[in-house]
Scaffold this motif. Structure first.
Motif, PDB file in Angstrom:
ATOM      1  N   ASP A 312      14.660  59.294  25.583  1.00 31.01           N
ATOM      2  CA  ASP A 312      15.211  57.950  25.706  1.00 31.01           C
ATOM      3  C   ASP A 312      15.388  57.464  27.141  1.00 31.01           C
ATOM      4  OD1 ASP A 312      16.383  56.891  22.842  1.00 31.01           O
ATOM      5  OD2 ASP A 312      16.196  59.085  22.952  1.00 31.01           O
ATOM      6  N   ALA A 313      15.034  58.271  28.100  1.00 32.05           N
ATOM      7  CA  ALA A 313      15.165  57.839  29.492  1.00 32.05           C
ATOM      8  C   ALA A 313      13.797  57.915  30.164  1.00 32.05           C
ATOM      9  CB  ALA A 313      16.173  58.706  30.232  1.00 32.05           C
ATOM     10  N   PRO A 314      13.200  56.787  30.459  1.00 28.67           N
ATOM     11  CA  PRO A 314      11.859  56.764  31.041  1.00 28.67           C
ATOM     12  C   PRO A 314      11.756  57.608  32.312  1.00 28.67           C
ATOM     13  CG  PRO A 314      12.496  54.564  30.350  1.00 28.67           C
ATOM     14  CD  PRO A 314      13.701  55.427  30.148  1.00 28.67           C
ATOM     15  N   ALA A 347      13.983  63.955  19.491  1.00 28.63           N
ATOM     16  CA  ALA A 347      14.279  62.630  18.919  1.00 28.63           C
ATOM     17  C   ALA A 347      15.748  62.552  18.527  1.00 28.63           C
ATOM     18  CB  ALA A 347      13.399  62.389  17.707  1.00 28.63           C
ATOM     19  N   ILE A 348      16.439  61.524  19.008  1.00 24.68           N
ATOM     20  CA  ILE A 348      17.877  61.428  18.687  1.00 24.68           C
ATOM     21  C   ILE A 348      18.310  60.054  18.193  1.00 24.68           C
ATOM     22  CG2 ILE A 348      18.733  63.273  20.149  1.00 24.68           C
ATOM     23  CD1 ILE A 348      19.253  61.034  22.276  1.00 24.68           C
ATOM     24  N   ILE A 349      17.549  59.013  18.579  1.00 21.08           N
ATOM     25  CA  ILE A 349      17.987  57.664  18.200  1.00 21.08           C
ATOM     26  C   ILE A 349      16.845  56.903  17.560  1.00 21.08           C
ATOM     27  CG2 ILE A 349      18.667  55.411  19.137  1.00 21.08           C
ATOM     28  CD1 ILE A 349      20.260  56.975  21.261  1.00 21.08           C
ATOM     29  N   THR A 350      17.159  56.219  16.460  1.00 20.12           N
ATOM     30  CA  THR A 350      16.169  55.377  15.812  1.00 20.12           C
ATOM     31  C   THR A 350      16.549  53.944  16.126  1.00 20.12           C
ATOM     32  OG1 THR A 350      16.293  56.960  14.025  1.00 20.12           O
ATOM     33  CG2 THR A 350      15.006  54.963  13.633  1.00 20.12           C
ATOM     34  N   SER A 351      15.671  53.239  16.800  1.00 24.14           N
ATOM     35  CA  SER A 351      16.025  51.846  17.119  1.00 24.14           C
ATOM     36  C   SER A 351      14.878  50.910  16.814  1.00 24.14           C
ATOM     37  CB  SER A 351      16.443  51.733  18.586  1.00 24.14           C
ATOM     38  OG  SER A 351      15.412  52.187  19.421  1.00 24.14           O
ATOM     39  N   GLY A 353      11.959  48.584  16.708  1.00 16.28           N
ATOM     40  CA  GLY A 353      10.762  48.393  17.521  1.00 16.28           C
ATOM     41  C   GLY A 353      10.238  49.654  18.182  1.00 16.28           C
ATOM     42  N   TRP A 354      10.915  50.774  17.982  1.00 21.99           N
ATOM     43  CA  TRP A 354      10.476  51.997  18.654  1.00 21.99           C
ATOM     44  C   TRP A 354      10.404  53.177  17.692  1.00 21.99           C
ATOM     45  CZ3 TRP A 354       8.729  50.848  23.284  1.00 21.99           C
ATOM     46  CH2 TRP A 354       9.275  49.747  23.954  1.00 21.99           C
ATOM     47  N   SER A 387      17.755  47.939  23.563  1.00 20.19           N
ATOM     48  CA  SER A 387      17.434  48.085  22.144  1.00 20.19           C
ATOM     49  C   SER A 387      18.123  49.320  21.573  1.00 20.19           C
ATOM     50  CB  SER A 387      15.923  48.131  21.929  1.00 20.19           C
ATOM     51  OG  SER A 387      15.380  49.217  22.646  1.00 20.19           O
ATOM     52  N   GLY A 388      18.233  50.363  22.371  1.00 18.20           N
ATOM     53  CA  GLY A 388      18.904  51.570  21.899  1.00 18.20           C
ATOM     54  C   GLY A 388      20.369  51.305  21.591  1.00 18.20           C
TER      55      GLY A 388
END
Length: 935
Positions: A312-314, A347-351, A353-354, A387-388
């Motif tokens: 989740d962190a680019p 994988a930890i977050i479902t948001s 568009g992603w 979005s997250g």
RNA sequence: GCGGGGGUUGCCGAGCCAGGUUAAAGGCGAUGGACUCAAGAUCCAUUCUCGUAGGAGUUCCGGGGUUCGAAUCCCUGCCCCCGCACCA
């Protein structure tokens, strides 16, 4: 270019004290505006708000109220002080700002003294407002801060009372701070970073031997996705004793922490390189993770160590990617490349568009090539974060938080980590801030900060009650106020420097600018009476008496030495004017000032003195563009007046918009409206008391339509819908007038004279100068500003007459359209056939029917209709479906009467209801729409 | 995401709450005409499409529904603006 005419009336108003409001038998109407901050000239935007107050006051005055519109100047706070300081330092940018305002160069050095600002700009502002024809009672004008000891005493009284009620309290408060200047760095004192505020980071603790590696995170909820720790191999970190634990952080971080309620003692240093390849225990998940090198660890941001959540962190993803693709680098730092490659995002977050790994996805999407593509990475971070946070849910890898919204989980996780001793808190500025002394700013936690407790639930309840009782213009903002009351929290109400009133019980603090301006509307009511009283004698018991009615005036007079007369009169004024009826403001103040005003009133005053109404307006745009000084899109009030004069400026502003939407200054309108006003003036003066004596039908029409419009106009003024008032009250009325003049060659003397008075009065609140001029030229007594409003005369509204005229217009339209569409050349003569009686009978019978069947039944009951059975069977459905239900009039008579006019308008001779009917048009006639044959 | 407000004919902007009189006010712009030596100002007409008789067709962000009838009411989707603070 204010004309001499405008100046003349302004002087006459002033000489006659027209706007100096004194309590009387009349009902009071008290309107006010938030006093402006005086660090420059007025822009069109502010002027718009002020003008709305003036217009409503002028209208109410004509409506019969005793209207008060006072004005004052706000000088509290730091911007003036800071700007003066900059002038003193001869800073080019600041001096340029003053020059561009049009300040004469030779007086610019004077602006190095803040006091000069508080004298110069109010004086100039006042000139501008007078020149705009503002009907202000200037006797009541004051400025704020300790520069005005009377106001100072008033604010002190207010704060002591709040404190007595335990509504002011102490707490801690993070501020942007300069370690060199040892003071907070307000926006104005920054070289860089205006608008940045303290931001809270979660400090995560990673167990590492007997100490903790510390990493600052804005996203504590992502602990579940931690895969590794980032350090800068070349950086020297420190081991420091912090509140009894050993933390490893960057050196600047240790320094910062010492300003944030932490005892910090540096023990040792450790090079980043020494940590590489080792492991530490990640908090929250208690998992062993690898320590890896990265290029984006900044010693000046956070702790200089970064926890890695590549999902989740680019930044983290790119850091990991770079490393995994670079065996050489791994070797350089003695890392096992296979080991490194085993580190994979979780994988930890479902948001929205992603997919599972938003950071991975967005890096691909944006073609980010490496961890050094800072610009794109910043963008990517923002987008993923947004979005997250707002749309994301924690997924099954997140233990008991699985399924929870990120928005909710974030705080819970943060709190759990802190409670479990696995995390702490630190603050950083939300962006890079540099003090004017060139030192980068940090965040300091100021202790002993005073707060006003707007978070107090009992207080909120009372505020809601006030919100509910008030009137709003427009009504839609009521909800907004309820929302703000709920949302508002404790407010840091003091500052360490700036102009203002000292906190009475803790003199090192200055009361902040939004906090010293919540109930001062009350101060207007008696300021003119006490301004020459020795301020030292104005004690709390004086204000207790004036504002709350406490105590005995005689003994107060005796103790303070203030004359009983002044005390009595002041109290009388306060009770007469207060509470205020409307406070009108731009929409920016809803969420702070306006709501503070409600809170403070309900706390300090009895219910009958609570505010009665708020009006809220939008911004002023300039030819549909947002005003922006930096883009050169802005206009000072004085510039507009230089070009257009007062009345044109006023009407352009008021026609620009109403309600909470942004209004628009339309230059084209401004360019053309002046001549229209002049045309009205000429017409009014020339035509007044001229014309015929006899009454014609069209006179009654004109009176009907004017009075009907007047109903709407009066209501529009009452609702502060000034654009509508102009629309109907000027443009519509002028249209009716034109028609009236066309319709009767010579107007009726009485009717046109009445109209001239009405039209002029309707315009008076908005363009008072030209209206006074007209009024005088009509040889009217006194000022139109004080004349009685033209209340609509309902008896003159005759709807039948209005309908008749609509009929005439309809006939003319039809005639013109036929000639045009049929391209009839040399049209000579029109034959008109009005509808037969049986058709009217149908219309009258089926007027309230909605379906064809029952309409048919009903109509066929009539003998007359039955006689035309076949035709009627076709006619009735048409009437019902097309809703042809005019009120019955004698069309033949109307047409006879209007024959000459219609004939002249369309350029045809006419014959009404002749036998001659070559195309059988008689049958086509409908009620309200005669059959027509043209040849 | 939450809260608030919106999406109307070239532009601005009414109408929507209380469905029909709405091809939809008004302003601006544009076109034609009158006036004028001319320009400006002013006045008149036109300005969704078609139309040699006042009419017809297609419209009020998209989709669906309620209704005899919807720009207006209901559902749904899309889009835009403002605020989310310690700053005047």
């Amino acid at each position: 270019m204010n004309s001499s005419m405008e100046t003349k009336w302004q002087k006459r108003w002033e000489d006659a004290g027209v706007f100096e409001a004194v309590p009387s038998e009349k009902q009071a109407f008290f309107v006010n505006v938030p006093y402006p901050y005086m660090n420059g000239f007025f822009h069109l935007g502010r002027s718009f708000t002020f003008l709305r107050a003036d217009v409503v006051a002028r209208f109410k005055r004509m409506e019969g109220y005793n209207a008060l519109f006072p004005f004052a100047f706000h000088c509290t706070g730091t911007p003036i002080v800071a700007a003066a300081q900059r002038v003193a330092e001869e800073e080019e940018k600041q001096i340029q700002i003053l020059k561009e305002m049009g300040i004469p160069e030779e007086i610019i050095p004077e602006f190095s003294d803040p006091v000069y600002w508080t004298e110069y700009f109010p004086e100039e502002g006042k000139k501008d407002l007078k020149r705009l024809g503002m009907g202000v009672d200037w006797r009541r004008t004051f400025k704020t801060t300790s520069l005005n000891p009377h106001y100072d005493a008033f604010v002190q009284w207010q704060f002591r009372r709040l404190k007595d009620m335990d509504l002011v309290g102490l707490g801690e408060h993070p501020v942007i701070w300069c370690t060199k200047c040892k003071s907070p760095v307000g926006d104005h004192a920054r070289l860089e970073g205006e608008g940045e505020t303290p931001q809270e980071f979660t400090l995560l603790k990673f167990r590492f031997n007997d100490s903790y590696l510390m990493a600052a995170s804005l996203r504590p909820e992502t602990v579940f996705g931690q895969t590794n720790m980032w350090v800068d191999p070349d950086l020297e970190y420190v081991k420091a004793k912090v509140n009894g634990e050993t933390w490893i952080v960057s050196r600047p971080c240790a320094e910062k922490l010492s300003h944030q309620n932490k005892a910090v003692e540096i023990l040792d240093t450790i090079k980043g390189e020494e940590l590489l390849g080792k492991t530490c225990i990640a908090p929250g998940i208690d998992r062993e993770i690898l320590i890896l090198p990265s290029g984006f660890c900044d010693p000046n941001k956070g702790t200089g160590l970064v926890t890695s959540v590549p999902s989740d962190a680019p930044d983290d993803w790119m850091g990991l990617y770079d490393l995994q693709e670079d065996p050489e680098l791994c070797t350089k730092y003695g890392l096992d490349i296979e080991h490194v490659r085993r580190v994979q995002p979780i994988a930890i977050i479902t948001s929205k568009g992603w997919g599972d790994f938003p950071a991975v996805e967005i890096c691909k999407k944006m073609h980010i090539e490496s961890q050094y593509d800072r610009e794109n990475l910043e963008k990517a971070k923002k987008e993923i974060y947004k979005s997250g946070f707002y749309t994301g849910r924690m997924n099954k890898n997140c233990g008991k938080y699985a399924g929870m919204k990120v928005e909710e989980a974030k705080d819970l996780i943060r709190q759990e980590l802190i409670d479990g001793g696995k995390a702490d808190i630190m603050y950083e500025p939300s962006g890079h801030v540099v003090c004017r002394c060139l030192t980068p700013s940090i965040v300091k936690i100021v202790k002993n900060q005073w707060f006003i407790k707007y978070g107090d639930s009992l207080w909120k309840e009372k505020a809601h009650r006030a919100v509910e009782k008030m009137e709003y213009y427009p009504e839609t903002v009521r909800k907004q106020f309820h929302y703000v009351v709920d949302w508002l929290n404790d407010w840091a109400c003091t500052r360490e420097f700036g102009l203002g009133t000292r906190l009475p019980w803790d003199q090192k603090w200055v009361i902040e600018s939004l906090s010293d301006s919540t109930i001062y509307m009350a101060f207007y009511t008696f300021y003119q009476l006490i301004k020459d009283v020795d301020p030292d004698t104005i004690t709390d018991e004086v204000f207790d008496y004036l504002l709350l009615g406490k105590g005995d005036p005689n003994s107060i007079a005796e103790r303070t030495g203030i004359s009983i007369d002044i005390l009595r009169k002041s109290k009388e004024e306060f009770d007469y004017w207060y509470p205020f009826d409307v406070r009108t403001s731009g929409k920016d103040l809803v969420q702070n000032h306006m709501t503070f005003c409600i809170f403070n009133h309900v706390a300090l005053f009895p219910e009958e003195k609570w505010p009665l109404g708020f009006a809220v307006n939008g911004w002023v745009m300039l030819d549909m563009q947002k005003m922006s000084t930096s883009r050169g899109i802005s206009l000072f009030l004085r510039e507009a007046m230089d070009k257009y004069g007062a009345d044109t400026t006023r009407i352009t502003l008021m026609y620009g918009g109403e309600g909470i939407d942004d209004s628009n200054w339309d230059t084209q309108f401004a360019d053309t409206i002046g001549s229209k006003l002049e045309a009205w003036q000429d017409f009014a003066v020339e035509t007044y008391r001229t014309g015929r004596k006899d009454i014609k039908y069209i006179d009654r029409w004109f009176e009907s339509v004017v009075n009907a419009t007047l109903v709407d106009v009066t209501e529009a003024y009452r609702q502060m819908n000034f654009r509508t008032a102009l629309q109907k009250g000027f443009f519509d009325m002028q249209r009716y007038l034109r028609w009236y003049l066309r319709r009767c060659d010579e107007p009726n003397n009485q009717v046109i004279s009445d109209f001239i008075e009405i039209q002029t009065k309707v315009l008076a609140p908005i363009v008072p100068h030209v209206c006074e001029e007209i009024w005088e030229n009509l040889h009217k007594e006194g000022f139109i500003s004080l004349a009685e409003w033209c209340f609509p005369n309902h008896e003159k509204i005759d709807h039948a007459v209005i309908q008749v005229e609509e009929f005439v217009e309809q006939v003319i339209d039809d005639l013109q359209e036929i000639v045009r569409v049929a391209k009839i050349e040399n049209a000579q003569k029109a034959y008109l056939y009005t509808a037969e009686d049986w058709k009217w009978e149908v219309v009258n019978l089926v007027r309230n029917e909605r379906d064809v069947k029952s309409a048919m039944q009903k109509a066929m009951q009539s003998e007359l209709v039955r006689q035309h059975g076949k035709e009627a069977a076709k006619f009735i459905p048409k009437v019902v479906q097309e809703r042809i239900f005019p009120q019955q009039i004698n069309e033949e008579d109307v047409l006879q009467e209007a024959e000459d006019f219609i004939s002249c308008e369309v350029g045809l001779k006419m014959e009404i209801n002749p036998e001659y009917d070559p195309q059988n048009k008689k049958k086509a006639a409908m009620p309200g729409k005669p059959g027509i044959y043209i040849e």
